[in-house]
Design a protein around this motif. Structure first.
Motif, PDB file in Angstrom:
ATOM      1  N   ASN A  41       5.733 -27.684   9.892  1.00  0.00           N
ATOM      2  CA  ASN A  41       5.248 -27.287  11.128  1.00  0.00           C
ATOM      3  C   ASN A  41       3.937 -27.397  11.485  1.00  0.00           C
ATOM      4  OD1 ASN A  41       3.869 -25.500   9.345  1.00  0.00           O
ATOM      5  ND2 ASN A  41       5.654 -23.964   9.077  1.00  0.00           N
ATOM      6  N   THR A  42       3.568 -26.988  12.657  1.00  0.00           N
ATOM      7  CA  THR A  42       2.419 -27.391  13.196  1.00  0.00           C
ATOM      8  C   THR A  42       1.169 -27.054  12.328  1.00  0.00           C
ATOM      9  OG1 THR A  42       3.334 -27.080  15.678  1.00  0.00           O
ATOM     10  CG2 THR A  42       0.909 -27.202  15.262  1.00  0.00           C
ATOM     11  N   PRO A  43       1.040 -25.661  11.877  1.00  0.00           N
ATOM     12  CA  PRO A  43      -0.146 -25.647  11.120  1.00  0.00           C
ATOM     13  C   PRO A  43      -0.256 -26.465   9.879  1.00  0.00           C
ATOM     14  CG  PRO A  43       1.423 -23.805  10.589  1.00  0.00           C
ATOM     15  CD  PRO A  43       2.137 -24.616  12.167  1.00  0.00           C
ATOM     16  N   LEU A  44       1.196 -26.543   9.236  1.00  0.00           N
ATOM     17  CA  LEU A  44       1.005 -27.456   7.985  1.00  0.00           C
ATOM     18  C   LEU A  44       0.319 -28.832   8.448  1.00  0.00           C
ATOM     19  CD1 LEU A  44       3.575 -27.696   5.180  1.00  0.00           C
ATOM     20  CD2 LEU A  44       2.726 -29.853   6.191  1.00  0.00           C
ATOM     21  N   LEU A  45       0.813 -29.370   9.515  1.00  0.00           N
ATOM     22  CA  LEU A  45       0.489 -30.700   9.728  1.00  0.00           C
ATOM     23  C   LEU A  45      -0.957 -30.755  10.520  1.00  0.00           C
ATOM     24  CD1 LEU A  45       3.596 -31.851  12.063  1.00  0.00           C
ATOM     25  CD2 LEU A  45       3.078 -32.632   9.640  1.00  0.00           C
ATOM     26  N   VAL A  46      -1.503 -29.711  10.926  1.00  0.00           N
ATOM     27  CA  VAL A  46      -2.896 -29.626  11.343  1.00  0.00           C
ATOM     28  C   VAL A  46      -3.598 -29.436   9.901  1.00  0.00           C
ATOM     29  CG1 VAL A  46      -4.636 -27.960  12.402  1.00  0.00           C
ATOM     30  CG2 VAL A  46      -2.453 -28.399  13.423  1.00  0.00           C
ATOM     31  N   HIS A  47      -3.342 -28.708   9.005  1.00  0.00           N
ATOM     32  CA  HIS A  47      -4.156 -28.527   7.969  1.00  0.00           C
ATOM     33  C   HIS A  47      -4.087 -30.022   7.007  1.00  0.00           C
ATOM     34  CE1 HIS A  47      -3.719 -23.895   7.564  1.00  0.00           C
ATOM     35  NE2 HIS A  47      -4.796 -24.374   8.187  1.00  0.00           N
ATOM     36  N   VAL A  48      -2.800 -30.934   7.096  1.00  0.00           N
ATOM     37  CA  VAL A  48      -3.026 -32.005   6.257  1.00  0.00           C
ATOM     38  C   VAL A  48      -3.744 -32.799   6.906  1.00  0.00           C
ATOM     39  CG1 VAL A  48      -1.469 -33.949   5.886  1.00  0.00           C
ATOM     40  CG2 VAL A  48      -0.435 -31.805   5.336  1.00  0.00           C
ATOM     41  N   GLY A  49      -3.812 -32.941   8.395  1.00  0.00           N
ATOM     42  CA  GLY A  49      -4.478 -33.836   9.167  1.00  0.00           C
ATOM     43  C   GLY A  49      -5.884 -33.671   9.018  1.00  0.00           C
ATOM     44  N   LEU A  50      -6.525 -32.482   8.966  1.00  0.00           N
ATOM     45  CA  LEU A  50      -7.805 -31.946   8.876  1.00  0.00           C
ATOM     46  C   LEU A  50      -8.346 -32.441   7.216  1.00  0.00           C
ATOM     47  CD1 LEU A  50      -8.042 -28.617  10.779  1.00  0.00           C
ATOM     48  CD2 LEU A  50      -9.186 -30.519  11.290  1.00  0.00           C
ATOM     49  N   MET A  51      -7.470 -32.113   6.187  1.00  0.00           N
ATOM     50  CA  MET A  51      -7.902 -32.489   5.085  1.00  0.00           C
ATOM     51  C   MET A  51      -7.932 -33.910   4.682  1.00  0.00           C
ATOM     52  SD  MET A  51      -8.972 -29.617   3.644  1.00  0.00           S
ATOM     53  CE  MET A  51      -8.700 -27.887   3.791  1.00  0.00           C
ATOM     54  N   LEU A  52      -7.187 -34.646   5.542  1.00  0.00           N
ATOM     55  CA  LEU A  52      -7.063 -36.137   5.144  1.00  0.00           C
ATOM     56  C   LEU A  52      -8.152 -36.724   5.751  1.00  0.00           C
ATOM     57  CD1 LEU A  52      -3.436 -37.288   6.002  1.00  0.00           C
ATOM     58  CD2 LEU A  52      -4.536 -37.221   3.823  1.00  0.00           C
ATOM     59  N   ALA A  53      -8.757 -36.135   7.005  1.00  0.00           N
ATOM     60  CA  ALA A  53     -10.029 -36.571   7.617  1.00  0.00           C
ATOM     61  C   ALA A  53     -11.188 -36.184   6.797  1.00  0.00           C
ATOM     62  CB  ALA A  53     -10.244 -36.229   9.060  1.00  0.00           C
TER      63      ALA A  53
END
Length: 216
Positions: A41-53
Motif C-alpha cells: 500500500n501507499t505508506p509501505l511504498l513511501v517508507h521503502v522509498g524514503l529508506m532507499l533514498a
C-alpha cells in the motif's frame, strides 16, 4: 552523470542472462510477499522509498573504501534494517533487492549472472532476515549483516579467487577481505541501534502512516 548512467545501462544490457536472473529474483520476492498477504500500500511504498533514498545518501559517507569493492559507512544499512523491523522479512527482501539494483546501476561489475546475484541484490536482501527478530534489534541486525557477509564470501571464493595473493587460499582471502569491512560496518550499526530509540522510531513510522494515509 547521464553519460555514466547510460554507460552502466549499456554494460548491463550486454549481459542479458544477468538481467533475466535479476528479473527472476524480483518475481520470487513478489510471490513471497503475496503469499504472506502483505499489501503493497501507499505508506509501505513511501517508507521503502524514503529508506532507499536514505540508504543511498548514507553510503556516500564512506569511512573507508576497499580496493576491490566494499565500504565502511556511517550506518548505511540501518534504513534497510528499519524496513525489515517495521514490515517483516518479505518487504525487507524487496527493499534490499531494490537497493541492490540501485547499487548495480551505479557501479556495475558483471562477470557472470550468478556473480551479479551474489554481489548486488542478494547481500542486501539478506538484511531482510532481521525482520524475523522484530523485538531483538541487535540480534536481527547481526544475523542480517552476517547473511550479507555469506553472500559476498561465496562470491569471493568462486569469482574473485584470482585476486588472492600467491599461495593464499581463496577461502581465507575471501574471509579476511569481506570481514575487513563488514565487521566494522556491523559494529557501527550495532552501536547506532543501541543509541537510537528504535522502538519509538518504528512506532512513529506506524503512527505517521496511519495519520497521513489512514493506514491500519
Amino acid at each position: 552523470m547521464q553519460e555514466t548512467a547510460l554507460k552502466n545501462l549499456t554494460e548491463l544490457a550486454a549481459h542479458p542472462s544477468s538481467l533475466f536472473a535479476l528479473l527472476g529474483t524480483a518475481l520470487l520476492i513478489l510471490a513471497l510477499i503475496y503469499s504472506k498477504k502483505t499489501k503493497l500500500n501507499t505508506p509501505l511504498l513511501v517508507h521503502v522509498g524514503l529508506m532507499l533514498a536514505l540508504t543511498v545518501i548514507l553510503h556516500q559517507f564512506r569511512l573507508y573504501h576497499m580496493p576491490q569493492g566494499g565500504s565502511i559507512t556511517l550506518g548505511g544499512m540501518i534504513p534497510l534494517l528499519f524496513i525489515a523491523f517495521r514490515y517483516g522479512p518479505g518487504v525487507g527482501y524487496l527493499a534490499g533487492f531494490l537497493y541492490g539494483m540501485i547499487n548495480l546501476l551505479q557501479d556495475p561489475f558483471v562477470m557472470h549472472p550468478v556473480q551479479v546475484l551474489f554481489d548486488y541484490p542478494l547481500p542486501y536482501m539478506a538484511l531482510g532476515l532481521a525482520g524475523y527478530f522484530k523485538d531483538r534489534f541487535l540480534l536481527g541486525a547481526s544475523i542480517g549483516i552476517f547473511g550479507r557477509f555469506i553472500c559476498h564470501y561465496i562470491s569471493g571464493i568462486i569469482f574473485f579467487a584470482s585476486y588472492a595473493p600467491e599461495g593464499t587460499s581463496p577461502y581465507l582471502y575471501s574471509l579476511l577481505f569481506n570481514a575487513a569491512y563488514l565487521l566494522p560496518e556491523l559494529l557501527i550499526c550495532l552501536f547506532i541501534l543501541k543509541v537510537l530509540p528504535v522502538k519509538r522510531l518504528l512506532l512513529q513510522m506506524h503512527n505517521t502512516a496511519k495519520n497521513n494515509f489512514s493506514y491500519k
